[in-house]
Each structure stands twice: as structure tokens, then as C-alpha cells.
Design an enzyme around this catalytic site. Sequence first.
Site, mmCIF file in Angstrom:
data_model
loop_
_atom_site.group_PDB
_atom_site.id
_atom_site.type_symbol
_atom_site.label_atom_id
_atom_site.label_comp_id
_atom_site.label_asym_id
_atom_site.label_seq_id
_atom_site.Cartn_x
_atom_site.Cartn_y
_atom_site.Cartn_z
ATOM 1 N N GLY A 1 35.784 41.972 43.013
ATOM 2 C CA GLY A 1 36.229 43.134 43.792
ATOM 3 C C GLY A 1 35.329 44.340 43.611
ATOM 4 O O GLY A 1 35.014 45.044 44.581
ATOM 5 N N LYS B 1 36.727 20.584 39.221
ATOM 6 C CA LYS B 1 37.218 21.772 38.512
ATOM 7 C C LYS B 1 37.700 21.333 37.142
ATOM 8 O O LYS B 1 38.116 20.189 36.951
ATOM 9 C CB LYS B 1 38.393 22.398 39.281
ATOM 10 N N GLY C 1 42.105 44.707 43.228
ATOM 11 C CA GLY C 1 41.434 44.076 42.087
ATOM 12 C C GLY C 1 39.990 44.519 41.977
ATOM 13 O O GLY C 1 39.173 44.212 42.856
ATOM 14 N N GLY D 1 37.824 43.655 39.536
ATOM 15 C CA GLY D 1 37.176 42.838 38.510
ATOM 16 C C GLY D 1 35.749 42.555 38.943
ATOM 17 O O GLY D 1 35.156 43.323 39.711
ATOM 18 N N ASN D 2 35.208 41.443 38.482
ATOM 19 C CA ASN D 2 33.826 41.090 38.830
ATOM 20 C C ASN D 2 33.649 41.070 40.347
ATOM 21 O O ASN D 2 32.804 41.786 40.898
ATOM 22 C CB ASN D 2 33.496 39.719 38.198
HETATM 23 P P1 NAD Z 1 38.364 39.284 37.055
HETATM 24 O O1 NAD Z 1 39.252 38.828 35.956
HETATM 25 O O2 NAD Z 1 37.011 39.833 36.758
HETATM 26 O O3 NAD Z 1 39.116 40.424 37.938
HETATM 27 C C1 NAD Z 1 40.434 40.355 38.340
HETATM 28 C C2 NAD Z 1 40.878 41.774 38.684
HETATM 29 O O4 NAD Z 1 42.210 41.702 39.205
HETATM 30 C C3 NAD Z 1 40.928 42.728 37.503
HETATM 31 O O5 NAD Z 1 40.416 43.985 37.895
HETATM 32 C C4 NAD Z 1 42.424 42.879 37.235
HETATM 33 O O6 NAD Z 1 42.752 44.159 36.707
HETATM 34 C C5 NAD Z 1 42.961 42.741 38.634
HETATM 35 N N1 NAD Z 1 44.379 42.377 38.646
HETATM 36 C C6 NAD Z 1 45.048 41.555 37.821
HETATM 37 N N2 NAD Z 1 46.355 41.559 38.162
HETATM 38 C C7 NAD Z 1 46.465 42.371 39.234
HETATM 39 C C8 NAD Z 1 47.545 42.778 40.045
HETATM 40 N N3 NAD Z 1 48.793 42.374 39.817
HETATM 41 N N4 NAD Z 1 47.306 43.619 41.053
HETATM 42 C C9 NAD Z 1 46.057 44.070 41.296
HETATM 43 N N5 NAD Z 1 45.007 43.733 40.566
HETATM 44 C C10 NAD Z 1 45.213 42.885 39.545
HETATM 45 O O7 NAD Z 1 38.261 38.041 38.058
HETATM 46 P P2 NAD Z 1 37.177 37.779 39.199
HETATM 47 O O8 NAD Z 1 36.113 36.891 38.664
HETATM 48 O O9 NAD Z 1 36.813 39.057 39.851
HETATM 49 O O10 NAD Z 1 38.044 36.875 40.198
HETATM 50 C C11 NAD Z 1 38.973 37.458 41.114
HETATM 51 C C12 NAD Z 1 39.396 36.392 42.111
HETATM 52 O O11 NAD Z 1 38.246 35.888 42.787
HETATM 53 C C13 NAD Z 1 40.102 35.159 41.508
HETATM 54 O O12 NAD Z 1 41.068 34.712 42.424
HETATM 55 C C14 NAD Z 1 38.988 34.127 41.413
HETATM 56 O O13 NAD Z 1 39.482 32.792 41.432
HETATM 57 C C15 NAD Z 1 38.231 34.466 42.687
HETATM 58 N N6 NAD Z 1 36.836 33.986 42.681
HETATM 59 C C16 NAD Z 1 35.936 34.424 41.758
HETATM 60 C C17 NAD Z 1 34.630 33.968 41.808
HETATM 61 C C18 NAD Z 1 33.584 34.496 40.857
HETATM 62 O O14 NAD Z 1 32.383 34.224 41.095
HETATM 63 N N7 NAD Z 1 33.944 35.249 39.833
HETATM 64 C C19 NAD Z 1 34.222 33.029 42.783
HETATM 65 C C20 NAD Z 1 35.160 32.589 43.712
HETATM 66 C C21 NAD Z 1 36.470 33.077 43.645
#
Ligand code: NAD
Length: 424
Positions: free
Chosen positions: A241, A109, A236, A238-239
Amino acid sequence: MNSNNPFENAMKQLTRSVAKLRIKNSELRIKVERLKNPEKIIQVWFPVRLDDGSEKIFEGYRVQYNSALGPYKGGIRFHSDVSLDEVKALAFLMTVKCALVDIPMGGGKGGVVVDPKGLSEKELERLSRAYVRAIAKDIGPDVDIPAPDVNTNPKIMAWMVDEFAKQLTINNSQLIKRKKLIKGEVLATFTGKPLNKGGSKGRVEATGRGGVYVLQALLRKLRTTNYKLQTIAVQGVGNVGSIFGRLAEAAGFKVVALSDSKGAIYNPRGLEVGAVAAWKKSTGKVTDYPNSQNLTNTELLELPVDILVPAALENVLTAENAGRVRAKIILELANGPTTLQADEIFRKKRVHIIPDFLANAGGVTVSYFEWLQNIKGQHWLERKVNEELKIKIEKAFERVWQIHHSQGVDLRTAAYLSALQKLT
Ligand code: NAD
């Protein structure tokens, strides 16, 4: 005592999971001991020219945790809270994740201490390139393969691969002293690239899609086939969720609650995930969505749903709220959403937790497919990517389920044991 040190917590979780077994198995103990330290820590300070002509020094890390199964693999995070312990914890998690889904890669990482929102696009590009120059001699398609993580994305990967390629051609570069890399191998040094720069179809959706596959696999074991009766709350959008929500809905589940950092919405009759995403795009928030009730993020976690999906932050399920969580299944799409104390409470309540390193392993699995395609000069159809992903995730789940069943341990412990069986 509850520690805020993410690495110490990861180690406690590992030892606690294994200790649950009370096995006097010295071989297993040796394997666990080996996993308590990274193989190599690279710490760099590098200058970046800012738009006003001044120069600022940034601090970055690359932790190469374990290479027993293959080259180190793991994302690069840009965040002001990045610390060595956080990067170590995430690199450890990558090690067990790759072992669990049986891909021939180890755990790594990277991170840079920076708030990218405070940088212009040009400054962000210069920072990304400078970080790659600082770690270039330690990465490569058969050594260490970075990818995106929090606040890094396919565009940043394209800058990084371009900078790495430039370094390979510079006279007197330490890089040209090693084996000459062909174009596909240069591309294979990073995954999560844009499609037109060597990326893989299906990579963006892979984490959410893998989450749906593993959830369906668990439900089959629990003999639940009517997904329409299964309600889901997703923290959440984001990407990860939002894609998970969309695909779960398409598979027949009823998504009843969604949230972002500003708040949550709830409709027990079901929400349309695509329409909520469009609402968020136009209003900047999910709250006040028509025909739904506004809730706080805390309230979302305690809703009367069948499946709870934390997909935002770490440490949201704690000793304080775990007793009030009503879901019978928790799918950890976020990394580290459950504290050690909450985990214990859920264990006693017999909640099925699909642990983060299984639930969100779809991302690294398709990253591995991207690396394979680059090395072999192939371009897989999206259908093939999704089929191969399904096979990997279902096999990983089956191994975990067998251990869960035969040893009478929870799914997280079973997942650690499954990963440890692979790690020598
Ligand atoms: P992202 O930044 O696209 O989305 C994060 C989401 O969380 C956003 O919608 C944001 O508004 C929301 N958020 C932030 N603070 C919040 C709160 N207090 N309460 C509720 N929602 C809140 O990130 P992502 O890429 O979707 O990643 C989300 C999680 O998944 C992280 O923990 C990341 O480490 C994990 N993850 C992501 C991937 C990937 O391929 N992107 C792979 C493995 C793990």
C-alpha cells in the site's frame, strides 16, 4: 450460504465466473475441473529448538497446485491462522496469476502455523531452516520456487537458500541424488532474496508498481488522462500500500486517504504519502497526522473517491458495506479483499474491479525476472526490470480488456477466462 473456507470460496468464484458465460463449452469445463484440486500436498511436522533449550514441533505445508505452465511458484506464509485450505486457495490463486501474466510457471504456496512475533530472531532462523529441511527434496529451480509472503521477508529467504545449499552438500542427503545444481540454480530456488544474495532490483516495489501500471492501463481505456482529478483511498500502508501510494502520487494521482490497522486519515485536498509514512514511523500510527481528519477503517472504504485500493486484508468489502462504497474503480492489491456477495453487488453497480490476481501480479512477475537473472548469471538494471514489468502487466491487462469487451463480462470473469485459455 457464506463459507469461511477460503478454498471453497476460491472455487465458487471460479465456477461462478465461468457459469456467467452460460457457454456449453466442454473443453472449458474440463479445464475448470482440472483446476479444482491441487497436484500435490506436502504436510510436514518438524522440531525446532527454542532458546530455553526445549523443543517444539511445528506444522507446515507446501501445496503444489498446478504445473501445466512450469515449476510451481509461490510464497511461504508464517502465521498462526495458516491452514491447509488457506494454502490451497493461495496456491490456486498463484496458478491463475502466473497464467494471466504469461510467465512459464505454475502455482504453489507454503505456510507454517506459527506466530512469528512470539519467537526470538534465533528461533525464527531455526524455524525457517527446519521448514526448508522438511520440504527440501520437493523444491528446486525447475521444480518449485518459494518466495516471501505474509511475515516472511528477504532475510528469511537468505536463511532458506543457505539451508537448501547446505542440504545439497550433506552426505547421504536425498538431494545429492538429483542433478547437480550450479550456484545460480541454487540461488534460483528462492526469489525475494536480498540484493546482495541474488535478489533483483525492483522486487520490493514490484507489487505496488504493477498496481499503478494496471490502473493507468484501465484509465486509458476509460479515456481518463488527467490523473490530478483522480482521488484515491488506500487501505493499509504496509509494503504494498505505501509503495503503491508513493508511486501513484508520483504519477500525478491525488491520494486523499490512507490507513493502518489502528485507523485512517483523510484530506480531500490530498496527502503526501512519503510524509505520512515518516509520521507513521515516528509515531507508530497514521492517525492524528497534521491537517487531516481521523476516520475509522470502515469509513475509509466508503469515502467519495474515484479509486479504492484495499491493500491490507481479505474480506473487507462485504454484502454489508458494498452498497455504500462510492468508488467507481477498485484495485485489489490485497489478496481476496472482496467477498462473493460484495462482488455481485459491485457487478450490478458497474464498478470496475481490477481483480487481485491481476492487480498484484507485479510481485510474481519480478520474482520470475529474479529467477531468470539467477539462472543466466545476469544482473538487470532497475530500469530494465521496470520496463519489462510494464510490458507484462499491460499485455495481461489488454488480453483481459479484450475479453471483457467482446464477451460483455466483468474484469474478474474476463481475467479468469484469459488465464484458463493458457492453462491446458
Ligand atoms: P504488510 O504486512 O506489509 O502490510 C499490511 C498493512 O495492512 C499494514 O500497514 C497494516 O497496518 C495494515 N492493516 C492490518 N490490519 C488492518 C486493518 N484492519 N485495516 C487497515 N489496515 C490494516 O503486508 P503487504 O506485504 O503490504 O501485503 C498486503 C496485502 O497484499 C496482503 O493481502 C498480501 O497477501 C497482498 N500481496 C502482497 C504482495 C507483496 O509483494 N508483498 C504480493 C501480492 C499480494
